[in-house]
Design an enzyme around this catalytic site. Structure first.
Site, PDB file in Angstrom:
ATOM      1  N   ASP A  15       0.831  -1.213   0.000  1.00  0.00           N
ATOM      2  CA  ASP A  15       0.000   0.000   0.000  1.00  0.00           C
ATOM      3  C   ASP A  15       0.859   1.254   0.000  1.00  0.00           C
ATOM      4  OD1 ASP A  15      -1.967  -1.855   0.269  1.00  0.00           O
ATOM      5  OD2 ASP A  15      -2.851  -1.006   2.089  1.00  0.00           O
ATOM      6  N   LEU A  59       8.477   1.623  14.396  1.00  0.00           N
ATOM      7  CA  LEU A  59       7.331   1.851  15.282  1.00  0.00           C
ATOM      8  C   LEU A  59       7.625   1.451  16.725  1.00  0.00           C
ATOM      9  CD1 LEU A  59       4.248   0.695  13.176  1.00  0.00           C
ATOM     10  CD2 LEU A  59       4.892   3.034  13.779  1.00  0.00           C
ATOM     11  N   SER A 125      -8.404  -2.752   9.804  1.00  0.00           N
ATOM     12  CA  SER A 125      -8.580  -3.931   8.950  1.00  0.00           C
ATOM     13  C   SER A 125      -9.910  -4.634   9.171  1.00  0.00           C
ATOM     14  CB  SER A 125      -7.456  -4.919   9.283  1.00  0.00           C
ATOM     15  OG  SER A 125      -7.738  -6.190   8.772  1.00  0.00           O
ATOM     16  N   GLU A 127     -10.126  -7.641   9.260  1.00  0.00           N
ATOM     17  CA  GLU A 127      -9.791  -8.772  10.121  1.00  0.00           C
ATOM     18  C   GLU A 127     -10.330  -8.529  11.548  1.00  0.00           C
ATOM     19  OE1 GLU A 127      -8.401 -11.565   9.018  1.00  0.00           O
ATOM     20  OE2 GLU A 127      -7.829 -12.544  10.880  1.00  0.00           O
ATOM     21  N   TYR A 149      -3.163 -10.840  15.276  1.00  0.00           N
ATOM     22  CA  TYR A 149      -3.127  -9.673  14.392  1.00  0.00           C
ATOM     23  C   TYR A 149      -4.441  -8.880  14.516  1.00  0.00           C
ATOM     24  CZ  TYR A 149      -3.602  -7.074   9.982  1.00  0.00           C
ATOM     25  OH  TYR A 149      -3.818  -6.089   9.047  1.00  0.00           O
TER      26      TYR A 149
HETATM   27  P1  NAP Z   1       2.846  -4.904   3.803  1.00  0.00           P
HETATM   28  O1  NAP Z   1       3.047  -5.002   2.325  1.00  0.00           O
HETATM   29  O2  NAP Z   1       3.135  -6.095   4.654  1.00  0.00           O
HETATM   30  O3  NAP Z   1       3.732  -3.659   4.324  1.00  0.00           O
HETATM   31  C1  NAP Z   1       3.947  -3.452   5.695  1.00  0.00           C
HETATM   32  C2  NAP Z   1       4.921  -2.309   5.866  1.00  0.00           C
HETATM   33  O4  NAP Z   1       5.120  -2.075   7.266  1.00  0.00           O
HETATM   34  C3  NAP Z   1       6.309  -2.551   5.260  1.00  0.00           C
HETATM   35  O5  NAP Z   1       6.763  -1.352   4.684  1.00  0.00           O
HETATM   36  C4  NAP Z   1       7.161  -2.879   6.495  1.00  0.00           C
HETATM   37  O6  NAP Z   1       8.522  -2.555   6.340  1.00  0.00           O
HETATM   38  C5  NAP Z   1       6.530  -1.945   7.516  1.00  0.00           C
HETATM   39  N1  NAP Z   1       6.814  -2.303   8.897  1.00  0.00           N
HETATM   40  C6  NAP Z   1       6.549  -3.463   9.534  1.00  0.00           C
HETATM   41  N2  NAP Z   1       6.916  -3.388  10.813  1.00  0.00           N
HETATM   42  C7  NAP Z   1       7.442  -2.152  11.020  1.00  0.00           C
HETATM   43  C8  NAP Z   1       7.999  -1.482  12.122  1.00  0.00           C
HETATM   44  N3  NAP Z   1       8.130  -2.067  13.316  1.00  0.00           N
HETATM   45  N4  NAP Z   1       8.430  -0.203  11.976  1.00  0.00           N
HETATM   46  C9  NAP Z   1       8.341   0.407  10.780  1.00  0.00           C
HETATM   47  N5  NAP Z   1       7.826  -0.190   9.679  1.00  0.00           N
HETATM   48  C10 NAP Z   1       7.388  -1.457   9.802  1.00  0.00           C
HETATM   49  O7  NAP Z   1       1.345  -4.461   4.125  1.00  0.00           O
HETATM   50  P2  NAP Z   1       0.253  -3.753   3.167  1.00  0.00           P
HETATM   51  O8  NAP Z   1      -0.556  -4.817   2.507  1.00  0.00           O
HETATM   52  O9  NAP Z   1       0.872  -2.693   2.384  1.00  0.00           O
HETATM   53  O10 NAP Z   1      -0.712  -3.125   4.263  1.00  0.00           O
HETATM   54  C11 NAP Z   1      -0.491  -1.800   4.769  1.00  0.00           C
HETATM   55  C12 NAP Z   1      -1.236  -1.659   6.090  1.00  0.00           C
HETATM   56  O11 NAP Z   1      -2.626  -1.864   5.899  1.00  0.00           O
HETATM   57  C13 NAP Z   1      -0.807  -2.636   7.174  1.00  0.00           C
HETATM   58  O12 NAP Z   1      -0.922  -1.954   8.408  1.00  0.00           O
HETATM   59  C14 NAP Z   1      -1.860  -3.722   7.102  1.00  0.00           C
HETATM   60  O13 NAP Z   1      -1.973  -4.383   8.336  1.00  0.00           O
HETATM   61  C15 NAP Z   1      -3.082  -2.901   6.753  1.00  0.00           C
HETATM   62  N6  NAP Z   1      -4.133  -3.581   6.001  1.00  0.00           N
HETATM   63  C16 NAP Z   1      -3.819  -4.220   4.845  1.00  0.00           C
HETATM   64  C17 NAP Z   1      -4.845  -4.803   4.116  1.00  0.00           C
HETATM   65  C18 NAP Z   1      -4.552  -5.512   2.820  1.00  0.00           C
HETATM   66  O14 NAP Z   1      -5.417  -6.283   2.374  1.00  0.00           O
HETATM   67  N7  NAP Z   1      -3.433  -5.271   2.197  1.00  0.00           N
HETATM   68  C19 NAP Z   1      -6.180  -4.731   4.574  1.00  0.00           C
HETATM   69  C20 NAP Z   1      -6.444  -4.051   5.747  1.00  0.00           C
HETATM   70  C21 NAP Z   1      -5.420  -3.455   6.459  1.00  0.00           C
HETATM   71  P3  NAP Z   1       9.600  -3.607   5.751  1.00  0.00           P
HETATM   72  O15 NAP Z   1       9.528  -3.449   4.243  1.00  0.00           O
HETATM   73  O16 NAP Z   1      10.874  -3.114   6.345  1.00  0.00           O
HETATM   74  O17 NAP Z   1       9.195  -4.973   6.216  1.00  0.00           O
HETATM   75  N1  GDD Z   2      -1.865 -16.873   3.094  1.00  0.00           N
HETATM   76  C1  GDD Z   2      -2.504 -18.001   2.791  1.00  0.00           C
HETATM   77  N2  GDD Z   2      -1.806 -19.075   2.298  1.00  0.00           N
HETATM   78  N3  GDD Z   2      -3.838 -18.054   2.982  1.00  0.00           N
HETATM   79  C2  GDD Z   2      -4.489 -19.186   2.631  1.00  0.00           C
HETATM   80  C3  GDD Z   2      -3.825 -20.301   2.108  1.00  0.00           C
HETATM   81  C4  GDD Z   2      -2.412 -20.251   1.937  1.00  0.00           C
HETATM   82  O1  GDD Z   2      -1.761 -21.184   1.492  1.00  0.00           O
HETATM   83  N4  GDD Z   2      -4.748 -21.269   1.841  1.00  0.00           N
HETATM   84  C5  GDD Z   2      -5.936 -20.769   2.189  1.00  0.00           C
HETATM   85  N5  GDD Z   2      -5.785 -19.506   2.682  1.00  0.00           N
HETATM   86  C6  GDD Z   2      -6.866 -18.647   3.223  1.00  0.00           C
HETATM   87  C7  GDD Z   2      -6.576 -18.144   4.637  1.00  0.00           C
HETATM   88  O2  GDD Z   2      -6.847 -19.169   5.584  1.00  0.00           O
HETATM   89  C8  GDD Z   2      -7.542 -16.968   4.697  1.00  0.00           C
HETATM   90  O3  GDD Z   2      -8.833 -17.417   5.062  1.00  0.00           O
HETATM   91  C9  GDD Z   2      -7.594 -16.454   3.252  1.00  0.00           C
HETATM   92  O4  GDD Z   2      -6.972 -17.474   2.447  1.00  0.00           O
HETATM   93  C10 GDD Z   2      -6.883 -15.128   3.027  1.00  0.00           C
HETATM   94  O5  GDD Z   2      -5.587 -15.205   3.570  1.00  0.00           O
HETATM   95  P1  GDD Z   2      -4.478 -14.046   3.317  1.00  0.00           P
HETATM   96  O6  GDD Z   2      -4.344 -13.789   1.872  1.00  0.00           O
HETATM   97  O7  GDD Z   2      -3.268 -14.452   4.069  1.00  0.00           O
HETATM   98  O8  GDD Z   2      -5.158 -12.738   3.916  1.00  0.00           O
HETATM   99  P2  GDD Z   2      -5.941 -12.452   5.285  1.00  0.00           P
HETATM  100  O9  GDD Z   2      -7.384 -12.276   4.936  1.00  0.00           O
HETATM  101  O10 GDD Z   2      -5.601 -13.414   6.333  1.00  0.00           O
HETATM  102  O11 GDD Z   2      -5.316 -11.048   5.723  1.00  0.00           O
HETATM  103  C11 GDD Z   2      -5.169  -9.978   4.791  1.00  0.00           C
HETATM  104  O12 GDD Z   2      -6.310  -9.174   4.783  1.00  0.00           O
HETATM  105  C12 GDD Z   2      -6.574  -8.483   6.015  1.00  0.00           C
HETATM  106  C13 GDD Z   2      -7.881  -7.693   5.808  1.00  0.00           C
HETATM  107  O13 GDD Z   2      -8.975  -8.532   6.024  1.00  0.00           O
HETATM  108  C14 GDD Z   2      -3.907  -9.183   5.197  1.00  0.00           C
HETATM  109  O14 GDD Z   2      -3.601  -8.256   4.185  1.00  0.00           O
HETATM  110  C15 GDD Z   2      -4.119  -8.422   6.488  1.00  0.00           C
HETATM  111  O15 GDD Z   2      -3.006  -7.562   6.734  1.00  0.00           O
HETATM  112  C16 GDD Z   2      -5.389  -7.580   6.328  1.00  0.00           C
HETATM  113  O16 GDD Z   2      -5.649  -6.826   7.488  1.00  0.00           O
END
Ligand code: NAP
Ligand code: GDD
Length: 322
Positions: A15, A59, A125, A127, A149
């Site tokens: 993001d 952080l 999130s 989640e 988480y």
């Molecule tokens: P991501 O690709 O895993 O990126 C996480 C970022 O956080 C990376 O830049 C990582 O740095 C940094 N980070 C982790 N721990 C840190 C720390 N202690 N101090 C400073 N930086 C740190 O996650 P994303 O998918 O872009 O998601 C962005 C945010 O939205 C996260 O907070 C996630 O939980 C939230 N979110 C994501 C989703 C989704 O579906 N993607 C949905 C809802 C909420 P490094 O590169 O150094 O590891």
């Molecule tokens: N990662 C993963 N790997 N997930 C799997 C697998 C596998 O091999 N097989 C099935 N799954 C199922 C997981 O059990 C889960 O129900 C679903 O796929 C999605 O898993 P992820 O893609 O790991 O995402 P998430 O929903 O657990 O979490 C993501 O979305 C959240 C928002 O709802 C992350 O981006 C979180 O940071 C974010 O907050």
């Protein structure tokens, strides 16, 4: 007119990279906070490096947050940094609480000290809804997190609300449902599937192992979702918003579309591995983004099938070197 300044934590993440691009396009001076590592892993922002100002910080370290804020003097702060992989949160529950939960308080405290007039975005999130208490989920749906988480994110969400109410900060929490892209980490299920579909097609891998294929998620495109973050900080009043597509699909559907795009048969290459199932599962998430649509004028542009096909094509290109 002076350029508006934004500080993005987590700028090296999925993001963070899309948000940095979006803010640069809007004419912002973009600052990013990055962690020190033994080797730099800035692939997602390499193409932007010349246009970004990066500050070291973590952080977990209050001093570094204060310094990053003093150096960047932001009008807007986007707190995207977190330990974001749900499965790992059972392996490192306390560290997840520190990064993803208490880290938010540290950043809010630093903001109060350095720039209380700035606007703050917290990456909350879906989640947090976990074992859902209402379908579809909206801003007022009670939380029932199902992972360390999710629990840490509930803390991050409510501390943001609390600092808004206690100190009058312009602090908003975006409750974002899953969003993906070709820049998604390889451990998340959509990218794991699209990467393996491409790798199997190119004879670089033979098999893909997955856990629960019945889990359902409301999946959107990350490039669309970062715009919603920005829109929240352009409002006169800080509030919380659900950001979602309003459609849910199963992991199995994701697999079917990805393998179809790569021209592969699922039966020949996919194996179910019980070890990939989680100690407690979130079975079905679906959001209602009505508030974001009505108040922010936000709507997703990329649909689920288009997203997965785009990710497979990007992985074929990446791995095929074309
Ligand atoms: P991501 O690709 O895993 O990126 C996480 C970022 O956080 C990376 O830049 C990582 O740095 C940094 N980070 C982790 N721990 C840190 C720390 N202690 N101090 C400073 N930086 C740190 O996650 P994303 O998918 O872009 O998601 C962005 C945010 O939205 C996260 O907070 C996630 O939980 C939230 N979110 C994501 C989703 C989704 O579906 N993607 C949905 C809802 C909420 P490094 O590169 O150094 O590891
Ligand atoms: N990662 C993963 N790997 N997930 C799997 C697998 C596998 O091999 N097989 C099935 N799954 C199922 C997981 O059990 C889960 O129900 C679903 O796929 C999605 O898993 P992820 O893609 O790991 O995402 P998430 O929903 O657990 O979490 C993501 O979305 C959240 C928002 O709802 C992350 O981006 C979180 O940071 C974010 O907050």
């Amino acid at each position: 007119m002076t350029m508006r300044r934004a500080l993005v934590t987590g700028i090296t993440g999925q993001d963070g990279s899309y948000l940095a691009e979006f803010l640069l396009d809007q004419g912002y001076e973009v600052h990013g906070m990055v962690r020190r590592a033994s080797t730099e892993k800035f692939e997602r922002i390499d193409h932007l490096r010349d246009r970004l100002k990066l500050h070291q910080g973590d952080l977990l370290d209050h001093r570094s947050l204060v310094d990053a804020l003093r150096a960047s003097r932001p009008d807007e702060i986007y707190n995207l940094a977190a330990m974001s992989f749900v499965a790992t949160s059972w392996i490192q529950p306390t560290l997840t609480a520190e990064f993803t939960g208490t880290g938010v308080t540290r950043l809010l405290e630093a903001m109060r000290e350095v720039c209380p007039e700035a606007r703050f975005y917290q990456a909350s999130s879906s989640e947090m809804f976990g074992k859902v208490l209402e379908v579809p989920q909206v801003e007022s749906t009670p939380f029932y997190p199902r992972s360390p988480y999710g629990v840490a994110k509930v803390y991050g969400h409510f501390i943001t609300v609390n600092y808004r109410e206690s100190y009058g900060l312009h602090a908003s929490s975006g409750i974002l449902f899953n969003h993906e892209s070709p820049r998604r980490g390889l451990e998340f299920v959509t990218r794991k599937i699209t990467w393996h579909a491409a790798a199997i097609k190119l004879n670089l891998r033979r098999e893909l192992s997955l856990g629960n294929l019945d889990a359902m998620r409301d999946w959107g495109f990350a490039g669309d979702y970062v715009k919603a973050m920005w829109l929240m900080l352009q409002q006169d009043h800080a509030e919380d918003y659900v950001v979602a597509t309003g459609e849910a699909h199963s992991v199995r559907e994701c697999l079917e579309i990805a393998f179809d795009q790569a021209g592969l048969s699922i039966d020949d290459h996919v194996r179910l591995d019980p070890a990939l199932r989680r100690p407690a599962e979130v079975e079905h998430l679906i959001g209602d983004p009505a508030k974001a649509r009505e108040r922010l004028g936000w709507a997703p542009a990329v649909g689920f099938e288009q997203l997965i096909r785009m990710m497979v094509d990007a992985d074929l290109k990446l791995l095929g070197g074309t």
